[in-house]
Design a protein around this motif. Structure first.
Motif, mmCIF file in Angstrom:
data_model
loop_
_atom_site.group_PDB
_atom_site.id
_atom_site.type_symbol
_atom_site.label_atom_id
_atom_site.label_comp_id
_atom_site.label_asym_id
_atom_site.label_seq_id
_atom_site.Cartn_x
_atom_site.Cartn_y
_atom_site.Cartn_z
ATOM 1 N N VAL A 51 -1.044 -8.093 -9.768
ATOM 2 C CA VAL A 51 0.114 -7.201 -9.900
ATOM 3 C C VAL A 51 0.744 -6.829 -8.561
ATOM 4 N N THR A 52 0.364 -7.483 -7.492
ATOM 5 C CA THR A 52 0.946 -7.191 -6.176
ATOM 6 C C THR A 52 2.431 -7.539 -6.163
ATOM 7 N N LEU A 53 3.255 -6.598 -5.729
ATOM 8 C CA LEU A 53 4.682 -6.862 -5.580
ATOM 9 C C LEU A 53 4.914 -7.651 -4.293
ATOM 10 N N THR A 54 5.674 -8.746 -4.394
ATOM 11 C CA THR A 54 5.917 -9.581 -3.213
ATOM 12 C C THR A 54 7.397 -9.771 -2.924
ATOM 13 N N ASP A 55 8.262 -9.418 -3.863
ATOM 14 C CA ASP A 55 9.696 -9.555 -3.661
ATOM 15 C C ASP A 55 10.209 -8.433 -2.757
ATOM 16 N N GLU B 190 -0.168 0.774 -7.310
ATOM 17 C CA GLU B 190 -1.001 0.720 -8.510
ATOM 18 C C GLU B 190 -1.724 -0.613 -8.588
ATOM 19 N N GLU B 191 -2.931 -0.651 -8.025
ATOM 20 C CA GLU B 191 -3.807 -1.826 -8.052
ATOM 21 C C GLU B 191 -3.173 -3.054 -7.395
ATOM 22 N N GLU B 192 -2.318 -2.835 -6.396
ATOM 23 C CA GLU B 192 -1.683 -3.959 -5.717
ATOM 24 C C GLU B 192 -2.523 -4.524 -4.579
ATOM 25 N N THR C 265 0.833 -1.196 0.000
ATOM 26 C CA THR C 265 0.000 0.000 0.000
ATOM 27 C C THR C 265 0.871 1.250 0.000
ATOM 28 N N SER C 266 0.328 2.314 -0.552
ATOM 29 C CA SER C 266 1.084 3.566 -0.605
ATOM 30 C C SER C 266 1.328 4.124 0.790
ATOM 31 N N GLY D 3 -3.001 4.300 -5.160
ATOM 32 C CA GLY D 3 -2.736 5.075 -3.950
ATOM 33 C C GLY D 3 -1.537 5.985 -4.108
ATOM 34 N N ILE D 4 -1.649 7.192 -3.566
ATOM 35 C CA ILE D 4 -0.545 8.141 -3.479
ATOM 36 C C ILE D 4 -0.488 8.591 -2.025
ATOM 37 N N ALA D 5 0.641 8.410 -1.347
ATOM 38 C CA ALA D 5 0.729 8.697 0.094
ATOM 39 C C ALA D 5 2.028 9.381 0.467
#
Length: 261
Positions: A177-181, A201-203, A147-148, A210-212
């Motif tokens: 598209v979730t980053l897990t590495d 981005e849609e993770e 999450t952002s 999200g922009i945080a």
């Protein structure tokens, strides 16, 4: 502290209270109602222990039981505990006017989250009239790694701690598209230090970005994050970064400056 110290029983630890909290946490959007057997299974208690615990909570008014189905559910009284925290949190009234300004300027719902373990919890939200594809109410918990707001918070921490927290996270693929590495996520966290904001981005949810930016106290320690969630139906990530990024950074900076005095 030695290993023996860590393993030594804590004479002040109240196991009955621990069990009560475990039972309350067993209820969720997935488990809105539960039988006694289901409660015992979810909490790892014996059926007799779960029965004593749920009976006590029922007598205190935190749960009730359907007369026909005999299934337990939480009552609105549970919200008193969460509300007491919100009422005592000094950051929320300080942040609220700035969140309102961010919502008006961006046209998107503005959110304040705070860290709890490896997650961020929604503490305040200024909603706009525009459609939101995902419901994210106050009290909802979201993981940091995808999450952002989580990445913005992590960006304020030392590298070794960031890596340790990412390693400790489940890093479950929430979308395709979730980053897990760990190293890939770490690079996104580091990038936030340069531009001032973090992205997602849609993770976490498809159709939701999200922009945080982090909120820090007078000692430079992060106490939360501000974010907007522009839907993919209205924004591209490039446009969101260009137009919303500066607004989010300005909002987080204004809140940080206010709590520093």
């Amino acid at each position: 502290m030695t290993t023996d110290d860590k393993e030594r029983p804590d004479p002040l630890f109240n196991q009955s209270l621990e069990k009560g909290l475990e039972v309350l946490r067993a209820f969720s959007a997935v488990h809105r109602t539960l039988t006694l057997a289901e409660l015992a299974a979810l909490t790892g208690m014996t059926k007799s222990s779960a029965q004593r615990t749920i009976h006590t909570l029922e007598r205190l008014g935190y749960v009730d039981k359907h007369p026909q189905t005999r299934r337990f559910r939480l009552t609105p009284r549970v919200m008193e505990i969460g509300y007491n925290y919100l009422a005592a949190d000094a950051l929320i009234p300080i942040a609220s006017p700035y969140l309102s300004q961010l919502a008006n300027a961006s046209g998107e719902t503005a959110n304040l989250t705070e860290p709890v373990g490896l997650e961020m919890v929604y503490m305040a939200q200024l909603v706009t009239a525009k459609h939101m594809p995902v419901l994210t109410p106050v009290g909802m918990r979201i993981p940091m790694y995808c999450t952002s707001s989580g990445r913005a918070y992590l960006s304020t921490l030392p590298d070794e701690r960031v890596r340790a927290m990412l390693e400790a996270s489940a890093r479950t693929p929430r979308t395709p598209v979730t980053l897990t590495d760990v190293e890939t996520i770490f690079e996104r966290v580091v990038a936030c230090r340069t531009v001032g904001y973090a992205c997602n981005e849609e993770e976490l949810f498809l159709g939701d970005m999200g922009i945080a930016a982090p909120v820090v106290n007078s000692r430079g320690e992060a106490v939360g994050a501000v974010h907007v969630s522009p839907p993919a139906s209205r924004w591209t990530m490039v446009d969101a970064q260009k137009k919303l990024g500066p607004l989010v950074v300005e909002c987080a900076w204004a809140i940080s400056r206010s709590i520093a005095h």
